[in-house]
Design a protein around this motif. Sequence first.
Motif, short mmCIF file in Angstrom:
data_model
loop_
_atom_site.label_atom_id
_atom_site.label_comp_id
_atom_site.label_asym_id
_atom_site.label_seq_id
_atom_site.Cartn_x
_atom_site.Cartn_y
_atom_site.Cartn_z
N GLN A 289 0.96 -1.27 0.02
CA GLN A 289 -0.14 -0.02 -0.04
C GLN A 289 0.91 1.29 -0.01
O GLN A 289 0.56 2.41 -0.63
CB GLN A 289 -0.90 -0.05 1.33
CG GLN A 289 -2.17 -1.22 1.08
CD GLN A 289 -2.45 -1.32 2.52
OE1 GLN A 289 -2.36 -0.61 3.43
NE2 GLN A 289 -3.92 -1.91 2.20
N ILE A 290 1.91 1.27 0.67
CA ILE A 290 2.78 2.52 0.61
C ILE A 290 3.51 2.72 -0.39
O ILE A 290 3.57 3.82 -1.02
CB ILE A 290 3.78 2.25 1.97
CG1 ILE A 290 3.19 2.45 3.30
CG2 ILE A 290 5.02 3.29 1.92
CD1 ILE A 290 3.88 2.31 4.63
N LEU A 294 3.21 5.95 -2.84
CA LEU A 294 4.38 6.73 -3.04
C LEU A 294 4.37 7.04 -4.70
O LEU A 294 4.63 8.13 -5.29
CB LEU A 294 5.68 5.91 -2.73
CG LEU A 294 5.86 5.85 -1.36
CD1 LEU A 294 7.43 5.04 -0.95
CD2 LEU A 294 6.08 7.19 -0.68
N ALA A 295 4.10 5.89 -5.41
CA ALA A 295 3.92 6.16 -6.99
C ALA A 295 3.01 7.12 -7.11
O ALA A 295 3.12 7.98 -8.09
CB ALA A 295 3.72 4.71 -7.52
N ARG A 296 1.75 7.17 -6.30
CA ARG A 296 0.55 8.08 -6.95
C ARG A 296 1.00 9.60 -6.48
O ARG A 296 0.76 10.47 -7.11
CB ARG A 296 -0.63 7.79 -6.00
CG ARG A 296 -1.26 6.49 -6.67
CD ARG A 296 -2.67 6.21 -6.12
NE ARG A 296 -2.75 6.27 -4.60
CZ ARG A 296 -2.85 5.45 -3.68
NH1 ARG A 296 -2.61 4.20 -4.40
NH2 ARG A 296 -2.93 5.57 -2.61
N ASP A 300 1.65 12.83 -8.96
CA ASP A 300 1.13 14.21 -8.74
C ASP A 300 2.11 15.23 -8.57
O ASP A 300 1.97 16.36 -8.25
CB ASP A 300 0.31 14.18 -7.55
CG ASP A 300 -1.07 13.51 -7.94
OD1 ASP A 300 -1.51 13.19 -9.13
OD2 ASP A 300 -1.83 12.99 -6.98
N ARG A 301 3.59 14.93 -9.07
CA ARG A 301 4.45 15.70 -9.11
C ARG A 301 5.10 16.39 -7.65
O ARG A 301 5.13 17.62 -7.42
CB ARG A 301 4.47 16.83 -10.01
CG ARG A 301 4.29 16.42 -11.54
CD ARG A 301 4.11 17.44 -12.41
NE ARG A 301 2.97 18.58 -12.07
CZ ARG A 301 1.66 18.22 -12.21
NH1 ARG A 301 1.30 17.27 -12.85
NH2 ARG A 301 0.83 19.17 -11.82
N LEU A 302 4.77 15.55 -6.74
CA LEU A 302 5.14 16.05 -5.37
C LEU A 302 6.50 15.26 -4.90
O LEU A 302 6.70 14.22 -5.36
CB LEU A 302 3.84 15.46 -4.26
CG LEU A 302 2.77 15.99 -4.56
CD1 LEU A 302 1.53 15.03 -3.86
CD2 LEU A 302 2.74 17.61 -4.11
N THR A 303 7.17 16.00 -4.10
CA THR A 303 8.53 15.65 -3.51
C THR A 303 8.57 15.37 -2.11
O THR A 303 7.52 15.59 -1.37
CB THR A 303 9.59 16.96 -3.56
OG1 THR A 303 9.91 17.46 -4.82
CG2 THR A 303 10.88 16.33 -2.70
N LEU A 304 8.91 13.94 -2.03
CA LEU A 304 8.47 13.06 -0.89
C LEU A 304 9.71 13.06 0.21
O LEU A 304 10.95 12.80 -0.22
CB LEU A 304 8.19 11.67 -1.09
CG LEU A 304 7.26 11.63 -2.35
CD1 LEU A 304 6.70 10.03 -2.54
CD2 LEU A 304 5.75 12.36 -1.82
N GLU A 305 9.44 13.51 1.27
CA GLU A 305 10.77 13.42 2.29
C GLU A 305 10.35 12.84 3.60
O GLU A 305 9.05 12.65 4.04
CB GLU A 305 10.87 15.13 2.68
CG GLU A 305 11.84 15.45 3.54
CD GLU A 305 12.05 16.77 3.81
OE1 GLU A 305 12.84 17.37 2.78
OE2 GLU A 305 11.60 17.46 4.86
#
Length: 483
Positions: A289-290, A294-296, A300-305
Amino acid sequence: MLPKRFTSARVTRAISTTLPWFNFQIARTMAATQLSKELLRAQFVGKTLHSVPTPAVVLDLAKVEANCNQMLRAARRLDLSWRAHIKTHKTAELTRLQVGDDDTTPVKIVVSTLAEAENVLPLLEEYQLKGREVNLGPHGLTVMVDHVDQIKLLTLLASKSGNPPLVFLKINIGSNRAGVPPDSPACVALVRELLLSETVGASVFWGLYSHAGHSYASREDWAAMGILGVEFGTLHDVARAVHKDRPDHPLVLSVGATPTVNSLHHPDFDPNGAGTNGDGTAAATAVTQIKDLLARMRADRLTLEVHAGVYPTLDVQQLAAHSCDARYLNPSAIAITVLAEVSSVYPGRGPGGATEALVNAGSLALGREPCEDMGSVKGQHYNGWGIVMPWAGVANVVPGPGFPAVHGGWQVARISQEHGVLAWRGDGAAHEETPLAVGQRLRIWPNHSCITGAGYPWYLVVDSRNAGREDEVIDVWPRWNGW
């Protein structure tokens, strides 16, 4: 990066590197810190834990390095940006280990006090000279907000520093310490005001930030992973609401606490790993699920931290939280101990005729923060103030996979200001006790390393990799205490 309570003119006095007064203060502070470290090294390096004054707080360099490297690998493996929280230890030396030595990666940190911000600046300048991206200069200062009245302070901060600050909107995802509730009118109003502030050049709406402090109350292996999914999912929902008004607005989604981020060590996150090895379908399902989430978010062009702070030292609370299974999280990974001495021994004084002992480490040396009792019957789970580490002839019972429900051995059962009372926890048979003697030295794993460290001006550093010299002090790390 500073929490929301520093969004004031006070920040500009302390942070803006353009102010001559500030540069003078930093130079004076660093000169004093360097002198202090030099004198401390002359006093302690080469001595052993059997000859230094007690109580003292000790870090094992081998374990700190291993914990830091493991976290850096987990973030890199999942292509997540990494931000180190330095408030647990408040030292330059451990900050270096948290950010790693790869000059191609950004140096991103979180501080909780102005003292941390002031003292870490020379280290950031050092990294900047090496070409690493750091929290310095234009667009270097980041603050958090969670109330609309804080927005007006951003204009003042921008005018004083000469640069608009980057702003994280802090989201409350269940810990109820700070943050605005998602899907609330207050959250909608804050998004609107932040976008307006950005339009007039008073700030840069940088992203969304959450801290899952309630993940400390998880008690099953990998359960904190579910909270990590909630963190990312909640921030994703808020980000999509922002994008309804500003479709192309870049945002960083920053999530974390040590239990949730530690859950990223799960082997199913590693494409080259061995898999769950019997961890069960619940953990495997959470990993899937995670990964999908993360892929979704990236679509959506979000930076993940991700961010965390306690993980380099760990402590008894982290063992109780079970964010990983015993392969990754066990007593051998705890890098912090409190060195204490047995002041007296009281045979037969404890329940069932068990022995008790007095040590010279109480609430000021260990901290007064218990592990939350999550048991159905209160008082049966571990409810002490620290656990004696097997060391120097003390073969104590160590926490196992059933901890905190299952626990035994010498534990700090009661504390006063300067003293702790050790009690033997077991089946009640006195003959099971590991004997203690007056004057004997012990090392105690504390409940919460952040609170424990605050009672000391420096750490004594040993390295368990030094065969035959595991107890020799190899360095001293001064802390940036105060505010």
